[in-house]
Design an enzyme around this catalytic site. Structure first.
Site, PDB file in Angstrom:
ATOM      1  N   LYS B  45       0.647  -1.147  -0.083  1.00  0.00           N
ATOM      2  CA  LYS B  45      -0.133   0.443   0.315  1.00  0.00           C
ATOM      3  C   LYS B  45       0.887   1.219   0.464  1.00  0.00           C
ATOM      4  CE  LYS B  45      -3.414   1.523   3.002  1.00  0.00           C
ATOM      5  NZ  LYS B  45      -5.044   2.202   1.356  1.00  0.00           N
ATOM      6  N   GLY B  72      -7.707   7.374   1.827  1.00  0.00           N
ATOM      7  CA  GLY B  72      -6.962   8.967   1.870  1.00  0.00           C
ATOM      8  C   GLY B  72      -5.734   7.983   2.690  1.00  0.00           C
ATOM      9  N   CYS B 130      -1.571  12.415  -7.657  1.00  0.00           N
ATOM     10  CA  CYS B 130      -1.574  13.265  -5.666  1.00  0.00           C
ATOM     11  C   CYS B 130      -1.110  14.896  -6.475  1.00  0.00           C
ATOM     12  CB  CYS B 130      -1.117  12.752  -4.958  1.00  0.00           C
ATOM     13  SG  CYS B 130       0.541  13.297  -5.050  1.00  0.00           S
ATOM     14  N   GLY B 216     -13.711  -1.515  -9.787  1.00  0.00           N
ATOM     15  CA  GLY B 216     -14.743  -3.000  -9.834  1.00  0.00           C
ATOM     16  C   GLY B 216     -14.825  -3.107 -11.235  1.00  0.00           C
ATOM     17  N   GLY B 243     -10.793  -3.687 -12.614  1.00  0.00           N
ATOM     18  CA  GLY B 243     -12.016  -5.242 -12.753  1.00  0.00           C
ATOM     19  C   GLY B 243     -11.921  -6.490 -13.609  1.00  0.00           C
ATOM     20  N   GLY B 264      -7.679  -5.879  -8.263  1.00  0.00           N
ATOM     21  CA  GLY B 264      -7.706  -5.314  -7.258  1.00  0.00           C
ATOM     22  C   GLY B 264      -8.998  -6.101  -6.690  1.00  0.00           C
TER      23      GLY B 264
END
Lengths: 270, 306
Positions: B45, B72, B130, B216, B243, B264
């Site tokens: 992560k 977040g 970001c 997804g 997905g 994922g």
């Protein structure tokens, strides 16, 4: 990193596994699903499972449900699990229509369950609506009175799933007319040397937390939060504690009320 | 075995960053996780320089064929990651790819430098979704921002650098080409697409963060198009994701030009999805080569029409 097997936690086999519906019966306004899970270990009361039907999960109205849904077990034993549910959304709707022989994906048991009473304190169980579920298996182990609140008489029929229930209803149709915390207040008046185990809607849990905090009575709250995975992957189910956000699926769903400033968490309940 | 930027992988299925917490999964499932690890490499992560609590709840919304998340990027920060997470992740039976994000080029540089000599780390992935707080631009939404970032950090490490592209860009292919031109060893895509949901009771945004990222099967077609576009613009390997639920979805992304495929959101539904997708993919490929090398199919595939 270690795998903790404790009185509060049975680790899950890795991955989801196929269970089979053995029965789907009414319990008042709710359904009890009995599931054959011969490969699963014995869970600890308060732990939960992620459930999804193996067929037609996705593809219905709006392509939902998509994610599995988290459920505490009602009772477990002999390779069988019982779950209680109410048809309130696409996931519970699909589960409620399952018939004997239908397949169910199960991941679990997950999370951390209740901790045993300490210092000779007497257990008091407080449940609201579908939140009576994790208290059933716990009452089987530690005993104690079951103070159960429901919306209506039809919902209150599920009180029979626990032993010697003391019932309150919002509409006064059965038992005490008022919130279940009225019954808790009376119980703690009679015996303040208690430990409270509670599960129910956020407003009820917050009332229990505040009442117990005011009287210095320890409480453990089995909470619910929308979760995608149930095993710490999605970081979606966090609740704020005095230590910061915790993932309810890993560090809960049973939290010590003393760690919370409030049990009212945005997005919890339904 | 597959060679990805000099890293040997047992199969082409990895995880998308932030969709599988191997430490939490080991706590939940025990050492069976290591024996049957579902991915050929593990992408951790996003790590930031400072610790982050993440966004206020609620963080999830189930939507048609997918999910919107507003997590977040909670993480322990670089110091906490090096002390707590890295030793645990080093015990995994597969190569480790560390995903990092900074709010300035200097921050990204500090993060990359911190991992440059760590033998536990096989490669680094840069989360460029970001804003650069100095320019106000999303680092990965603009080719020149991306190139400037890569030029700054490329000299800091010999490890493979993977740029995780954002799909919320005008021209993802141009960003990918800029990343390659400035020294990226691979690109990965797609990250989540920005979306939102309203609380049906209050008509206010449901997610604590206001908006979130859509993932997804709802984004699969977008991923396929963007992977194909990017693969046509770069020569470095592409990690495709978006997905993926079955071997066939992974097969499609490989056909579109991906070298590896990441799973994922499907891991949320099925903790062993990575291993399952890898198996289904291997079956598809072996059946195809055995029976119908010309058409690439064992039986006549169905179209959507009926």
């Amino acid at each position: 990193v270690s795998t903790v097997t404790s009185s509060r936690r049975t680790p899950a086999p890795f991955g989801r596994r196929g269970g089979v519906i053995e029965a789907n019966r009414a319990a008042g306004a709710y359904r009890v699903l009995e599931v054959a899970d011969p490969a699963g270990p014995a869970p600890r009361p308060g732990q939960f499972y992620m459930l999804a039907a193996t067929e037609r999960w996705g593809g219905g109205d709006e392509e939902r449900p998509f994610l599995p849904r988290a459920f505490s077990f009602l009772r477990a034993g002999d390779g069988r699990l019982e779950f209680l549910l109410e048809d309130v959304g696409p996931g519970t709707h699909r589960l409620a229509e399952l018939e004997p022989g239908d397949g169910l994906w199960l991941t679990g048991p997950l999370g951390i369950g209740f901790a045993r009473p300490e210092d000779g304190r007497a257990p008091v169980l407080v449940g609201g609506g579908i939140g009576i579920v994790p208290l059933a298996g716990w009452q089987d182990e530690v005993g104690g009175p079951a103070l159960l609140g429901f919306r209506s008489a039809a919902h209150a029929e599920a009180a029979a799933l626990l032993a010697d229930p003391d019932v309150a209803t919002d509409d006064g149709s059965v038992g005490h007319h008022g919130p279940v915390t009225d019954l808790l207040g009376e119980s703690l008046d009679a015996d303040p040397d208690a430990v409270v185990y509670a599960c129910g809607p956020p407003a009820m849990l917050e009332a229990v937390r505040a009442l117990c905090a005011g009287r210095g009575v320890p409480a453990q709250l089995a909470m619910e939060s929308g979760m995608a995975c149930g095993f710490g992957a999605c970081f979606g189910c966090v609740v704020p504690t005095r230590e910061g956000y915790v993932r309810l699926c890993l560090d809960g769903p049973v939290l010590d009320a003393a760690d919370l400033d409030t049990a009212l968490v945005p997005g919890t309940g339904h | 075995l597959i060679d990805f930027c000099g890293i040997e992988l047992a199969h082409p299925i990895v995880n998308g960053s932030g969709t599988f917490d191997a430490i939490a999964a080991r706590r939940t499932f025990g050492d069976a996780l290591l024996a049957d690890f579902p991915f050929a490499a593990f992408v951790s992560k996003t790590v930031t320089l400072e610790p982050r609590q993440g966004n206020p709840p609620p963080r999830l919304w189930e939507q048609p064929a997918g999910l919107i998340n507003s997590i977040g990027l909670p993480n322990r920060g670089l110091h906490g990651y090096l002390e707590h997470d890295l030793p645990a992740l080093a015990e995994l039976p597969v190569p480790l790819i560390v995903n990092v994000m900074g709010f300035t080029r200097a921050e990204v540089g500090e993060l990359v430098a911190a991992f440059a000599e760590r033998v536990e780390v096989a490669a680094l992935e840069l989360n460029v979704s970001c804003p650069n707080v100095e320019s106000g631009l999303i680092m990965g939404a603009d080719p020149s921002e991306t190139a400037a970032l890569l030029e700054h950090i490329r000299p800091l490490t010999a490890k493979p650098l993977i740029v995780k592209l954002t799909p919320n860009a005008t021209d993802v292919g141009a960003v990918a080409a800029a990343a390659e031109g400035a020294g990226a060893d691979a690109v990965s895509l797609i990250n989540t697409l920005r979306g939102m949901a309203l609380d049906p009771r209050t008509r206010e945004p449901w997610l604590g963060g206001g908006t979130g990222g859509v993932s997804g099967p709802a984004v699969r077609a977008i991923a396929l198009a963007q992977v194909r576009e990017v693969a046509s613009r770069v020569t470095v390997p592409v990690v495709g994701m978006g997905g993926v639920q079955r071997g066939r979805d992974a097969d499609d992304l490989l056909r579109a030009g991906a070298a590896l495929v990441a799973v994922g959101t499907e891991s949320f539904r099925d903790p062993r999805a990575g291993e399952r997708v890898a198996g289904e993919l291997a079956d598809l490929i072996s059946k195809r080569s055995e029976t119908a090398p010309e058409t690439g199919a064992t039986e006549t595939p169905k179209t959507w029409v009926k």
